[in-house]
Design a protein around this motif. Structure first.
Motif, PDB file in Angstrom:
ATOM      1  N   ILE A 191      11.551  -2.348  -9.168  1.00 15.15           N
ATOM      2  CA  ILE A 191      11.214  -3.571  -8.455  1.00 15.15           C
ATOM      3  C   ILE A 191       9.884  -4.150  -8.937  1.00 15.15           C
ATOM      4  CG2 ILE A 191      10.028  -2.393  -6.542  1.00 15.15           C
ATOM      5  CD1 ILE A 191      11.193  -4.576  -4.704  1.00 15.15           C
ATOM      6  N   ASN A 192       8.948  -3.288  -9.296  1.00 13.77           N
ATOM      7  CA  ASN A 192       7.656  -3.768  -9.797  1.00 13.77           C
ATOM      8  C   ASN A 192       7.801  -4.445 -11.155  1.00 13.77           C
ATOM      9  OD1 ASN A 192       5.817  -2.749  -7.680  1.00 13.77           O
ATOM     10  ND2 ASN A 192       6.551  -0.747  -8.349  1.00 13.77           N
ATOM     11  N   LEU A 193       8.695  -3.899 -11.987  1.00 16.02           N
ATOM     12  CA  LEU A 193       8.945  -4.508 -13.289  1.00 16.02           C
ATOM     13  C   LEU A 193       9.550  -5.895 -13.123  1.00 16.02           C
ATOM     14  CD1 LEU A 193       8.891  -4.025 -16.366  1.00 16.02           C
ATOM     15  CD2 LEU A 193      11.214  -3.108 -16.159  1.00 16.02           C
ATOM     16  N   PHE A 194      10.556  -6.011 -12.267  1.00 17.79           N
ATOM     17  CA  PHE A 194      11.180  -7.312 -12.030  1.00 17.79           C
ATOM     18  C   PHE A 194      10.218  -8.261 -11.316  1.00 17.79           C
ATOM     19  CE2 PHE A 194      15.118  -4.512 -11.864  1.00 17.79           C
ATOM     20  CZ  PHE A 194      15.485  -4.805 -13.172  1.00 17.79           C
ATOM     21  N   ALA A 195       9.367  -7.708 -10.454  1.00 15.05           N
ATOM     22  CA  ALA A 195       8.391  -8.542  -9.743  1.00 15.05           C
ATOM     23  C   ALA A 195       7.386  -9.164 -10.709  1.00 15.05           C
ATOM     24  CB  ALA A 195       7.667  -7.722  -8.682  1.00 15.05           C
ATOM     25  N   MET A 196       7.010  -8.432 -11.742  1.00 13.11           N
ATOM     26  CA  MET A 196       6.090  -8.982 -12.739  1.00 13.11           C
ATOM     27  C   MET A 196       6.709 -10.190 -13.427  1.00 13.11           C
ATOM     28  SD  MET A 196       4.128  -5.760 -14.497  1.00 13.11           S
ATOM     29  CE  MET A 196       5.563  -4.725 -14.775  1.00 13.11           C
ATOM     30  N   VAL A 197       8.004 -10.102 -13.750  1.00 14.67           N
ATOM     31  CA  VAL A 197       8.698 -11.234 -14.372  1.00 14.67           C
ATOM     32  C   VAL A 197       8.734 -12.411 -13.402  1.00 14.67           C
ATOM     33  CG1 VAL A 197      10.870 -12.035 -15.365  1.00 14.67           C
ATOM     34  CG2 VAL A 197      10.090  -9.698 -15.789  1.00 14.67           C
ATOM     35  N   GLY A 198       9.041 -12.138 -12.117  1.00 11.47           N
ATOM     36  CA  GLY A 198       9.070 -13.201 -11.127  1.00 11.47           C
ATOM     37  C   GLY A 198       7.727 -13.877 -10.957  1.00 11.47           C
ATOM     38  N   ALA A 525      -7.835 -13.183 -16.414  1.00 12.79           N
ATOM     39  CA  ALA A 525      -8.217 -11.829 -16.019  1.00 12.79           C
ATOM     40  C   ALA A 525      -7.464 -11.381 -14.762  1.00 12.79           C
ATOM     41  CB  ALA A 525      -9.728 -11.759 -15.778  1.00 12.79           C
ATOM     42  N   MET A 526      -7.255 -12.291 -13.816  1.00  7.98           N
ATOM     43  CA  MET A 526      -6.485 -11.932 -12.621  1.00  7.98           C
ATOM     44  C   MET A 526      -5.033 -11.638 -12.986  1.00  7.98           C
ATOM     45  SD  MET A 526      -8.132 -11.572  -9.819  1.00  7.98           S
ATOM     46  CE  MET A 526      -6.754 -11.587  -8.683  1.00  7.98           C
ATOM     47  N   SER A 527      -4.487 -12.375 -13.937  1.00 10.10           N
ATOM     48  CA  SER A 527      -3.125 -12.092 -14.406  1.00 10.10           C
ATOM     49  C   SER A 527      -3.055 -10.699 -15.011  1.00 10.10           C
ATOM     50  CB  SER A 527      -2.691 -13.139 -15.436  1.00 10.10           C
ATOM     51  OG  SER A 527      -2.639 -14.425 -14.863  1.00 10.10           O
ATOM     52  N   LEU A 528      -4.058 -10.349 -15.800  1.00 15.98           N
ATOM     53  CA  LEU A 528      -4.093  -9.028 -16.413  1.00 15.98           C
ATOM     54  C   LEU A 528      -4.239  -7.938 -15.356  1.00 15.98           C
ATOM     55  CD1 LEU A 528      -4.181  -7.286 -18.973  1.00 15.98           C
ATOM     56  CD2 LEU A 528      -6.660  -7.666 -19.060  1.00 15.98           C
ATOM     57  N   ALA A 529      -5.071  -8.170 -14.346  1.00 16.33           N
ATOM     58  CA  ALA A 529      -5.264  -7.186 -13.279  1.00 16.33           C
ATOM     59  C   ALA A 529      -3.973  -6.975 -12.494  1.00 16.33           C
ATOM     60  CB  ALA A 529      -6.384  -7.639 -12.340  1.00 16.33           C
ATOM     61  N   THR A 530      -3.296  -8.074 -12.162  1.00 14.17           N
ATOM     62  CA  THR A 530      -2.034  -7.968 -11.420  1.00 14.17           C
ATOM     63  C   THR A 530      -0.972  -7.258 -12.240  1.00 14.17           C
ATOM     64  OG1 THR A 530      -2.547 -10.040 -10.267  1.00 14.17           O
ATOM     65  CG2 THR A 530      -0.265  -9.285 -10.190  1.00 14.17           C
ATOM     66  N   PHE A 531      -0.867  -7.627 -13.512  1.00 13.60           N
ATOM     67  CA  PHE A 531       0.113  -6.983 -14.397  1.00 13.60           C
ATOM     68  C   PHE A 531      -0.161  -5.487 -14.507  1.00 13.60           C
ATOM     69  CE2 PHE A 531       1.440  -5.425 -18.533  1.00 13.60           C
ATOM     70  CZ  PHE A 531       2.750  -5.869 -18.624  1.00 13.60           C
ATOM     71  N   SER A 532      -1.411  -5.125 -14.675  1.00 12.70           N
ATOM     72  CA  SER A 532      -1.775  -3.715 -14.819  1.00 12.70           C
ATOM     73  C   SER A 532      -1.475  -2.934 -13.544  1.00 12.70           C
ATOM     74  CB  SER A 532      -3.260  -3.593 -15.169  1.00 12.70           C
ATOM     75  OG  SER A 532      -3.559  -4.283 -16.368  1.00 12.70           O
ATOM     76  N   ASN A 533      -1.775  -3.537 -12.393  1.00 16.66           N
ATOM     77  CA  ASN A 533      -1.511  -2.891 -11.116  1.00 16.66           C
ATOM     78  C   ASN A 533      -0.025  -2.605 -10.942  1.00 16.66           C
ATOM     79  OD1 ASN A 533      -0.659  -3.472  -8.055  1.00 16.66           O
ATOM     80  ND2 ASN A 533      -2.691  -2.538  -8.022  1.00 16.66           N
ATOM     81  N   ARG A 534       0.795  -3.602 -11.221  1.00 14.52           N
ATOM     82  CA  ARG A 534       2.248  -3.434 -11.067  1.00 14.52           C
ATOM     83  C   ARG A 534       2.817  -2.478 -12.115  1.00 14.52           C
ATOM     84  NH1 ARG A 534       3.803  -3.535  -6.498  1.00 14.52           N
ATOM     85  NH2 ARG A 534       1.637  -2.945  -6.293  1.00 14.52           N
ATOM     86  N   ALA A 535       2.249  -2.490 -13.323  1.00 14.48           N
ATOM     87  CA  ALA A 535       2.735  -1.597 -14.378  1.00 14.48           C
ATOM     88  C   ALA A 535       2.498  -0.133 -13.996  1.00 14.48           C
ATOM     89  CB  ALA A 535       2.052  -1.921 -15.700  1.00 14.48           C
ATOM     90  N   VAL A 536       1.313   0.160 -13.479  1.00 12.79           N
ATOM     91  CA  VAL A 536       1.010   1.535 -13.056  1.00 12.79           C
ATOM     92  C   VAL A 536       1.896   1.937 -11.880  1.00 12.79           C
ATOM     93  CG1 VAL A 536      -0.784   3.048 -12.126  1.00 12.79           C
ATOM     94  CG2 VAL A 536      -1.350   1.403 -13.911  1.00 12.79           C
ATOM     95  N   ALA A 537       2.136   1.001 -10.954  1.00 10.50           N
ATOM     96  CA  ALA A 537       3.025   1.288  -9.824  1.00 10.50           C
ATOM     97  C   ALA A 537       4.426   1.615 -10.312  1.00 10.50           C
ATOM     98  CB  ALA A 537       3.063   0.092  -8.872  1.00 10.50           C
TER      99      ALA A 537
END
Length: 625
Positions: A191-198, A525-537
């Protein structure tokens, strides 16, 4: 004494003759030869000037100028102070306010002076969350603003509900469809992977059709995915539905904070944006309750009914977006619909406030952000100077740390932990989930206020130490204890973990990125932070069971306790206190830490390119930027 506003090193919009600038209806400021009122807060009437002994005005740090300093202060460097007796200062102030004779209103203005070395880098309260900046007298938040923020935060319940419902339905789903541990892990984590795309796709609809349509699209996609999951009989169909659920979740997570920030006054924005975090936790509790409602239903049917309840909240969001929520005033201004924006602003602001000046401020903010978006490319993110590198490391690192201590994965697989600890009754498991969920939700309320009063770092330390101790307690449940002791240790440890996480690392980990990234790099930078957070999740949730089975449950939780201590040490060394600091102060701080002034030069260049007229926002014009 006549003030030389053209002194070398002080060419700044804030030091121009006030009479030379346009005034606003609600600004009770008039020109005066002895003070430059719009550079100072309530009681400060000093002006840094060049004198015979200091031909260039002294450097000024980004400190608040609140209150007149002692007369004996030796480091005033030619600062001018109004010569009033201390005993009569209060009376004089009242008289001046009553007569409106060239002085500030008692409401005061809490703006800051620009740094003489960087005159175009103007001070704002941007980045200062909630009421951290103290002396500013801001408008009270209106009922309409609270209503709009609450309705928008309900959209975040979709992610929370998915987390909560899968916690209770995961084992039922695995047994019903005969899934392997790896298949279940992929289902949970995807869900986190698909959420990043969304999230990446959301800006197109949000910018083109508006925020209200974004809410509807996110809800419709979530509903479609939920229906597909409910009727799934194969793993492939289940994952197909999961993709739509993830897209809807990511879409909603991207638009929620944006909308709330755009309908909130600056001094209230930080508190209201964290309502999205509350929405997620409320959704988690709802998901836990769904398991309790269907605890006695056949397992093959129960998980489908639990998923089906998830369509209620997005349906409510669609109705609210049509009947209650107005369009974002910022979006309306960006699309040249200023009359409609004024109508919305009149609902947000108390009656009698001049909202046309707020529209002008929004225009300035849009122009600055547009310049920032095009002024620099991704090279400044991936090949940063020392100051930007430290800034990105702090912001992105904190976002990663939130998931590195395992919050999403542990909630998803909490039933498996309880089952391994000897608690096998479905009903008992669901009651435990509801109990710990309510604890987590309650602590969120406390955390919001403590972050304002105590600061970010102290709560991070408490949160991480508490999480480490909690993990050790859970680990003890699997090390030679009796069954009763194991069950008790597991329940207590998990409850403490969720409570300590919510007191600091939960809400605080998203405050840090929003407060340290300067305008130049904030969007990227916020995009990178959000992407990184979801990727680790995604990584944690997709490998949780496999790693725990390979290491043993006790070994896994001891490892997680060590991770918490490592994160604690990292925050202690690298993360500064951001409470009460504006973006400009953070830029100055990172410049001093690294000895790299490029961050200040980049911000100054950005504002110089903007050529935005200096406007002074009074408390009556608490601006939405």
């Amino acid at each position: 004494m006549e003030i030389n506003n053209n002194s070398e090193g002080l060419e700044s919009p804030l030091l121009r003759d006030p009479s030379a600038r346009g005034t606003r209806n609600n600004n009770k400021i008039m020109s005066n030869n002895n003070t430059v009122a719009d550079g100072y807060s309530r009681t400060d009437q000093r002006v840094p000037i060049a004198t015979s002994t200091t031909p260039v005005a002294p450097p000024l740090d980004f400190d608040y100028n609140d209150g007149v300093p002692p007369r004996s202060g030796g480091d005033d460097y030619g600062a001018v102070e109004i010569d009033n007796d201390d005993d009569s200062s209060s009376t004089d102030d009242n008289n001046r306010n009553n007569n409106n004779n060239n002085m500030m209103s008692t409401a005061g203005i809490d703006h800051h002076l620009p740094h003489p070395d960087h005159p175009n880098l103007q001070q704002t309260h941007e980045g200062e969350h909630r009421y951290d900046h103290g002396s500013t007298t801001s408008l009270k938040i209106t009922r309409s603003t609270k209503l709009y923020a609450f309705c928008a935060a309900l959209n975040s319940c979709n992610l929370g509900y998915d987390i909560g419902v899968n916690t209770g339905a995961g084992m039922l789903l695995q047994n019903s469809l005969s899934l392997s541990d790896v298949q279940l892990e992929v289902f949970m984590g995807s869900i986190n992977l698909f959420a990043m795309v969304g999230a990446l796709c959301s800006h197109w609809i949000s910018d083109k059709f508006g925020r209200r349509w974004s809410f509807r699209v996110a809800a419709l996609i979530f509903i479609l995915g939920t229906i597909i999951q409910c009727v799934s009989n194969t793993y492939a169909t289940l994952m197909f539905g999961r993709a739509f659920v993830g897209l809807g979740v990511g879409f909603g997570l991207a638009v929620d904070p944006v909308y709330i920030s755009e309908i909130s006054m600056a001094s209230h924005r930080g508190r209201l944006v964290t309502w999205s975090e509350f929405g997620i936790n409320l959704g988690i509790v709802f998901g836990f309750c769904s398991g309790l409602i269907f605890a006695t239903v056949d397992a093959n049917v129960a998980w489908r009914l639990m998923f089906a309840l998830g369509v209620i909240m997005p349906c409510l969001v669609i109705v609210l977006s049509i009947c209650v929520l107005p369009e974002s005033p910022r979006w309306l201004v960006a699309n040249n619909r200023e009359d409609e924006a004024c109508e919305v602003l009149q609902k947000i602001y108390p009656e009698g406030n001049d909202v046309t000046s707020v529209v002008e401020e929004i225009k300035d903010g849009i122009e600055i952000e547009s310049l920032a978006e095009h002024a620099v490319g991704w090279g400044i993110i991936f090949f940063p100077s020392p100051a930007f590198k430290r800034m990105i490391m702090v912001g992105v690192g904190t976002a990663i740390a939130q998931q590195a201590i395992g919050i999403d994965a542990i909630i998803y697989f909490m039933v498996y932990i309880l089952n391994a600890a000897g608690i096998h009754s479905r009903t008992t498991q669901m009651w435990i989930l509801v109990g710990v969920g309510l604890i987590k939700l309650g602590v969120i309320f406390i955390a919001g206020r403590l972050l304002d009063k105590k600061g970010r770092r102290p709560l991070f330390f408490i949160s991480l130490l508490g999480c480490a101790v909690s993990f050790f307690i859970v680990a003890m449940a699997f090390i030679g204890a009796s069954r009763h002791a194991s069950e008790t240790a597991a329940i207590v440890g998990l409850a403490l973990y969720l409570a300590f996480f919510s007191i600091g690392m939960g809400p605080g980990a998203w405050l840090i990125p929003s407060e340290v990234f300067t305008t130049t790099i904030r969007a990227k930078a916020m995009s990178l932070a959000t992407f990184s957070n979801r990727a680790v999740a995604t990584i944690f949730a997709s490998s949780f069971l496999s790693v725990a089975n390979a290491m043993s449950w006790s070994g896994f939780f001891i490892m997680m306790a060590v991770v918490c201590l490592i994160v604690l040490a990292w925050i202690c060394i690298y993360v500064p206190e951001t409470k009460g600091k504006s973006l400009e102060e953070m830029a100055q701080l990172f410049a001093e830490i690294t000895g790299d002034t490029s961050v200040l030069e980049a911000e100054e260049t950005l504002y110089r390119r903007g050529s935005v007229p200096s406007r002074v926002a009074s408390p009556e014009q608490d601006v939405l930027l």
